[in-house]
Design an enzyme around this catalytic site. Structure first.
Site, PDB file in Angstrom:
ATOM      1  N   GLU A   1      -9.603 -10.378  -7.790  1.00  0.00           N
ATOM      2  CA  GLU A   1      -8.659  -9.285  -7.518  1.00  0.00           C
ATOM      3  C   GLU A   1      -7.436  -9.381  -8.441  1.00  0.00           C
ATOM      4  OE1 GLU A   1      -7.884  -9.220  -3.294  1.00  0.00           O
ATOM      5  OE2 GLU A   1      -9.933  -8.590  -2.837  1.00  0.00           O
TER       6      GLU A   1
ATOM      7  N   LYS B   1       0.823  -1.220   0.000  1.00  0.00           N
ATOM      8  CA  LYS B   1       0.000   0.000   0.000  1.00  0.00           C
ATOM      9  C   LYS B   1       0.856   1.269   0.000  1.00  0.00           C
ATOM     10  CE  LYS B   1      -3.968  -2.145   2.282  1.00  0.00           C
ATOM     11  NZ  LYS B   1      -4.982  -1.984   3.352  1.00  0.00           N
TER      12      LYS B   1
ATOM     13  N   TYR C   1     -12.681  -1.720  -3.270  1.00  0.00           N
ATOM     14  CA  TYR C   1     -13.130  -1.866  -1.882  1.00  0.00           C
ATOM     15  C   TYR C   1     -14.647  -1.706  -1.757  1.00  0.00           C
ATOM     16  CZ  TYR C   1      -8.395  -2.003   0.098  1.00  0.00           C
ATOM     17  OH  TYR C   1      -7.127  -2.378   0.455  1.00  0.00           O
TER      18      TYR C   1
ATOM     19  N   ASN D   1      -1.980   0.201   6.714  1.00  0.00           N
ATOM     20  CA  ASN D   1      -1.481  -1.073   7.252  1.00  0.00           C
ATOM     21  C   ASN D   1      -0.607  -1.861   6.270  1.00  0.00           C
ATOM     22  OD1 ASN D   1      -3.529  -1.877   5.575  1.00  0.00           O
ATOM     23  ND2 ASN D   1      -4.598  -3.134   7.076  1.00  0.00           N
TER      24      ASN D   1
ATOM     25  N   HIS E   1      -2.313  -5.353   1.589  1.00  0.00           N
ATOM     26  CA  HIS E   1      -3.626  -6.004   1.462  1.00  0.00           C
ATOM     27  C   HIS E   1      -3.401  -7.442   1.016  1.00  0.00           C
ATOM     28  CE1 HIS E   1      -7.726  -6.869   0.087  1.00  0.00           C
ATOM     29  NE2 HIS E   1      -7.158  -7.393  -0.993  1.00  0.00           N
TER      30      HIS E   1
HETATM   31  P1  CMP Z   1      -7.362  -4.420   3.803  1.00  0.00           P
HETATM   32  O1  CMP Z   1      -6.908  -5.756   4.249  1.00  0.00           O
HETATM   33  O2  CMP Z   1      -6.834  -3.861   2.538  1.00  0.00           O
HETATM   34  O3  CMP Z   1      -8.964  -4.425   3.734  1.00  0.00           O
HETATM   35  C1  CMP Z   1      -9.749  -3.293   3.951  1.00  0.00           C
HETATM   36  C2  CMP Z   1      -8.962  -2.141   4.465  1.00  0.00           C
HETATM   37  O4  CMP Z   1      -9.729  -1.160   5.151  1.00  0.00           O
HETATM   38  C3  CMP Z   1      -8.000  -2.622   5.539  1.00  0.00           C
HETATM   39  O5  CMP Z   1      -6.988  -3.387   4.971  1.00  0.00           O
HETATM   40  C4  CMP Z   1      -7.578  -1.300   6.172  1.00  0.00           C
HETATM   41  O6  CMP Z   1      -6.642  -0.589   5.360  1.00  0.00           O
HETATM   42  C5  CMP Z   1      -8.902  -0.557   6.137  1.00  0.00           C
HETATM   43  N1  CMP Z   1      -9.620  -0.650   7.419  1.00  0.00           N
HETATM   44  C6  CMP Z   1     -10.227  -1.738   7.921  1.00  0.00           C
HETATM   45  N2  CMP Z   1     -10.813  -1.443   9.101  1.00  0.00           N
HETATM   46  C7  CMP Z   1     -10.565  -0.137   9.333  1.00  0.00           C
HETATM   47  C8  CMP Z   1     -10.902   0.760  10.380  1.00  0.00           C
HETATM   48  N3  CMP Z   1     -11.632   0.373  11.433  1.00  0.00           N
HETATM   49  N4  CMP Z   1     -10.503   2.037  10.284  1.00  0.00           N
HETATM   50  C9  CMP Z   1      -9.781   2.435   9.207  1.00  0.00           C
HETATM   51  N5  CMP Z   1      -9.431   1.628   8.162  1.00  0.00           N
HETATM   52  C10 CMP Z   1      -9.807   0.360   8.248  1.00  0.00           C
END
Ligand code: CMP
Length: 139
Positions: free
Chosen positions: A126, A9, A49, A112, A115
């Protein structure tokens, strides 16, 4: 052997952690079958998403995912979907296990670092989202 999709990311790309994350994934046993660097626009990130469209963090997530380059990649291993999710750890790095990608490299629950697809069915869709037919010829 099976395939999954990972995306390094924008937070990790911008902070120069992409190479370390890729090394970590290869050291964990994954084979990189396809990889590119690209920048998603708002429509693309919203579509990717779409399952989170009603969540309060959706707009912020789309804004983050379009804030810079991402590195989508197709990874191969035994039980690739489950293995990649184990290797990257919990969504929130504060809850991720020691040695996981998110524990080592992520900033926050949203920013984070990586993904990973959550099912074989979603992995297939995907992978097709990011890689067109001729880019998948070697897979
Ligand atoms: P990802 O695994 O890419 O799937 C959905 C994404 O949404 C997740 O990683 C985070 O980047 C984001 N995400 C999920 N939960 C939250 C949250 N509570 N607050 C902010 N971002 C979130």
């Amino acid at each position: 052997m099976s395939l999954t999709l990972g995306i390094i990311k924008p937070d990790a790309v911008q902070s120069g952690k992409a190479g370390s994350i890729l090394s970590h994934l290869e050291a964990s046993g994954f084979t990189v079958k396809a990889l590119k660097m690209t920048v998603m626009n708002t429509v693309q990130a919203g579509a990717f998403y779409a399952v989170h469209k009603e969540r309060p963090f959706f707009d912020s997530l789309v804004s983050f995912m379009t804030s810079g380059a991402v590195i989508p990649m197709v990874l191969e291993d035994d039980d690739a979907v489950a293995k990649l999710r184990a290797v990257i750890g919990a969504t929130d790095p504060a809850e991720a296990g020691d040695g996981t990608v998110r524990k080592l490299f992520a900033e926050s629950k949203e920013r984070n670092a990586i993904h990973a697809s959550d099912s074989d069915e979603n992995a297939a869709s995907e992978i097709s989202f990011f890689f067109c037919d001729h880019e998948r010829l070697g897979i």
